[in-house]
Design a protein around this motif. Structure first.
Motif, PDB file in Angstrom:
ATOM      1  N   LEU A 164      43.967  17.284  26.024  1.00 31.89           N
ATOM      2  CA  LEU A 164      44.619  17.917  27.165  1.00 31.89           C
ATOM      3  C   LEU A 164      44.657  19.436  27.062  1.00 31.89           C
ATOM      4  CD1 LEU A 164      47.668  15.509  27.632  1.00 31.89           C
ATOM      5  CD2 LEU A 164      45.526  15.538  28.923  1.00 31.89           C
ATOM      6  N   SER A 165      44.143  19.999  25.972  1.00 33.99           N
ATOM      7  CA  SER A 165      44.300  21.440  25.755  1.00 33.99           C
ATOM      8  C   SER A 165      43.598  22.275  26.813  1.00 33.99           C
ATOM      9  CB  SER A 165      43.800  21.824  24.361  1.00 33.99           C
ATOM     10  OG  SER A 165      42.421  21.521  24.224  1.00 33.99           O
ATOM     11  N   ASP A 166      42.540  21.744  27.415  1.00 33.79           N
ATOM     12  CA  ASP A 166      41.811  22.514  28.430  1.00 33.79           C
ATOM     13  C   ASP A 166      41.950  21.894  29.814  1.00 33.79           C
ATOM     14  OD1 ASP A 166      40.308  20.239  28.021  1.00 33.79           O
ATOM     15  OD2 ASP A 166      38.374  21.268  28.063  1.00 33.79           O
ATOM     16  N   ILE A 167      43.044  21.183  30.068  1.00 33.24           N
ATOM     17  CA  ILE A 167      43.215  20.483  31.340  1.00 33.24           C
ATOM     18  C   ILE A 167      43.147  21.437  32.531  1.00 33.24           C
ATOM     19  CG2 ILE A 167      45.750  20.561  31.227  1.00 33.24           C
ATOM     20  CD1 ILE A 167      45.727  17.777  32.583  1.00 33.24           C
ATOM     21  N   ALA A 168      43.529  22.678  32.355  1.00 35.56           N
ATOM     22  CA  ALA A 168      43.487  23.636  33.466  1.00 35.56           C
ATOM     23  C   ALA A 168      42.060  23.921  33.918  1.00 35.56           C
ATOM     24  CB  ALA A 168      44.180  24.942  33.071  1.00 35.56           C
ATOM     25  N   GLN A 169      41.082  23.649  33.035  1.00 36.24           N
ATOM     26  CA  GLN A 169      39.681  23.896  33.388  1.00 36.24           C
ATOM     27  C   GLN A 169      39.008  22.694  34.035  1.00 36.24           C
ATOM     28  OE1 GLN A 169      38.504  27.021  33.015  1.00 36.24           O
ATOM     29  NE2 GLN A 169      40.594  27.453  32.310  1.00 36.24           N
ATOM     30  N   TRP A 170      39.685  21.559  34.052  1.00 37.13           N
ATOM     31  CA  TRP A 170      39.057  20.352  34.592  1.00 37.13           C
ATOM     32  C   TRP A 170      38.708  20.489  36.066  1.00 37.13           C
ATOM     33  CZ3 TRP A 170      42.318  15.635  32.445  1.00 37.13           C
ATOM     34  CH2 TRP A 170      42.299  15.677  31.045  1.00 37.13           C
ATOM     35  N   ARG A 171      39.448  21.321  36.785  1.00 35.93           N
ATOM     36  CA  ARG A 171      39.236  21.445  38.228  1.00 35.93           C
ATOM     37  C   ARG A 171      37.856  21.981  38.567  1.00 35.93           C
ATOM     38  NH1 ARG A 171      44.324  24.799  40.413  1.00 35.93           N
ATOM     39  NH2 ARG A 171      43.573  24.145  42.466  1.00 35.93           N
ATOM     40  N   VAL A 172      37.235  22.720  37.639  1.00 37.34           N
ATOM     41  CA  VAL A 172      35.950  23.357  37.932  1.00 37.34           C
ATOM     42  C   VAL A 172      34.787  22.684  37.214  1.00 37.34           C
ATOM     43  CG1 VAL A 172      37.002  25.591  38.423  1.00 37.34           C
ATOM     44  CG2 VAL A 172      36.333  25.050  36.075  1.00 37.34           C
ATOM     45  N   GLY A 173      35.046  21.596  36.515  1.00 32.76           N
ATOM     46  CA  GLY A 173      33.989  20.914  35.781  1.00 32.76           C
ATOM     47  C   GLY A 173      33.719  19.532  36.336  1.00 32.76           C
TER      48      GLY A 173
END
Length: 425
Positions: A6-15
């Motif tokens: 979950l550490s990079d969950i903020a980046q999931w929106r663009v991947g």
């Protein structure tokens, strides 16, 4: 050391892939099994959270400590073949809530013992919830006190994480809905103000630094806010994106963070999808899953009574009513009105406080008796149409087995499907 998923969950929106993640807040074995099967089908990670009331060092209402809960989930994972490396265990509302009748120092000491137990048991998503007042304090606390107490719990957790294991991520917030849904019928909700969300993050940042755990603050990946969704005993407040537009836009000023939406139970799939696209990437669901489970149990109860009349001393529903009335502590503060109104709410409230009673020994015996009666029985489609109408097409189309186990798992999966599909890219 492996990274926290979950550490990079903020980046999931663009991947590619998942844009958000459902948070399954339940300790019922059927709900957990159905969740694992749903995640397996989609080859994705699964987040299961235990709440402070369900699971704590005193056992909670399930009788389980965090270590017990982990072993309990591991047994279901072994049964379903779900890979443990794709399982994320979370602790929900970790703070003084179970002990808020005590003075703050005592309640926070208990909360410290609890979060230590969660961290030691390998829970890697920790929701710090210290927003409620304790004995002699106002119901809602000033942000600075909430943040100071949350940071003190983070400090305890950081020391308790076993060496060489995945470091936890944290969820913070000062406007946190109460666990399990609202206590009464609701008409409107006040959406969190953008400036309040920004202030929440900043006050927690300073509190983490003051508590000596500033290096853990980058692992704060989400903040609990109120996007305008909730449910009471009788009604659901639907998500209205326009009302949350300003709140959603604040994420542009909060790099690395997402919002966590509580009480998303009973929202439509489209509403859930919109929540995720608006940055509410963690969708909490619990009572909505056990509500569907209870519907399936009660439908099977009717079917068994028709197929095998007189084979039991009493139906599951009759047993449940007897237990609910003899042991009212888990619902009496929440359900009001005439005796008839209270009876309706005991069994059919959206708040689903009946879920607290499934671990009761008399209830588990009644459920076992029901499933024993239907063991090996291919339930006629016509009875499924009559008593479990929402599952009729799934049975007709072969997506659900016409057995007691099959329809119960299908009932929970029908809710889970909305969440997993809403979180897909």
């Amino acid at each position: 050391m492996a990274a926290n998923h979950l550490s990079d969950i903020a980046q999931w929106r663009v991947g590619p892939g998942m844009r958000g993640i459902p948070s399954v807040c339940s300790a019922h074995p059927v709900v957990i099994e159905a969740s694992m099967l749903a995640a397996l089908k989609r080859d994705t990670h699964l987040l299961i959270e235990a709440t402070c009331n369900q699971v704590n060092q005193d056992g909670g209402y399930t009788g389980m400590t965090p270590a017990d809960f982990r072993r309990f989930v591991e047994r279901i994972a072994a049964k379903t073949g779900f890979p443990m490396e794709k399982l994320i265990l979370g602790g929900d509302h970790l703070g003084p809530n179970p002990w808020k009748h005590m003075l703050a120092d005592e309640a926070m000491a208990k909360a410290g013992v609890m979060i230590r137990a969660y961290a030691e048991a390998g829970f890697t998503k920790l929701h710090l919830d210290t927003s409620m007042g304790c004995a002699g304090e106002p119901i809602a606390l000033p942000d600075a006190i909430t943040a100071e107490r949350a940071a003190s719990l983070a400090a305890v957790a950081e020391k308790a994480v076993p060496a060489g294991t995945v470091k936890p991520v944290y969820i913070i917030g000062t406007e946190v809905p109460i666990p399990g849904g609202a206590m009464e019928e609701l008409d409107v909700l006040e959406v969190t103000r953008p400036e309040a969300a920004l202030a929440t993050v900043e006050v927690h940042r300073r509190a983490f630094e003051a508590a000596g755990v500033g290096d853990a603050f980058p692992r704060v990946v989400g903040a609990v806010v109120q996007p305008g969704v909730e449910f009471g005993n009788h009604n659901v407040i639907a998500y209205e994106p326009e009302k949350a537009k300003a709140l959603s836009s604040t994420l542009d000023r909060l790099p690395g963070l997402v919002f966590e939406a509580h009480s998303t139970d009973y929202q439509t799939r489209e509403a859930l999808r919109t929540l995720v696209s608006d940055g509410f990437a963690i969708l909490k669901v619990g009572p909505g899953l056990t509500f569907a489970l209870r519907e399936a149990f009660y439908g099977l109860d009717e079917i068994a009574e028709f197929l095998f009349p007189g084979k039991r001393k009493e139906t599951l529903r009759a047993t449940m009513e007897r237990v609910l009335t003899e042991e009212p502590k888990n619902w009496e503060k929440y359900y009001h009105g005439s005796p008839g109104e209270q009876r309706l709410q005991r069994h059919f409230s959206y708040s689903d406080r009946i879920r607290y009673y499934w671990p009761n020994a008399r209830v588990t015996t009644a459920v076992d008796e029901l499933f024993g009666l239907l063991s090996g029985v291919a339930i006629p489609e016509t009875l499924i149409s009559q008593y479990l109408a929402g599952l009729y097409l799934a049975v007709r189309e072969g997506r659900a087995k016409p057995t007691a186990d099959g329809v119960v798992l299908a009932a929970v999966d029908k809710v889970l499907e909305d969440y997993f599909e809403a979180c897909r890219g």
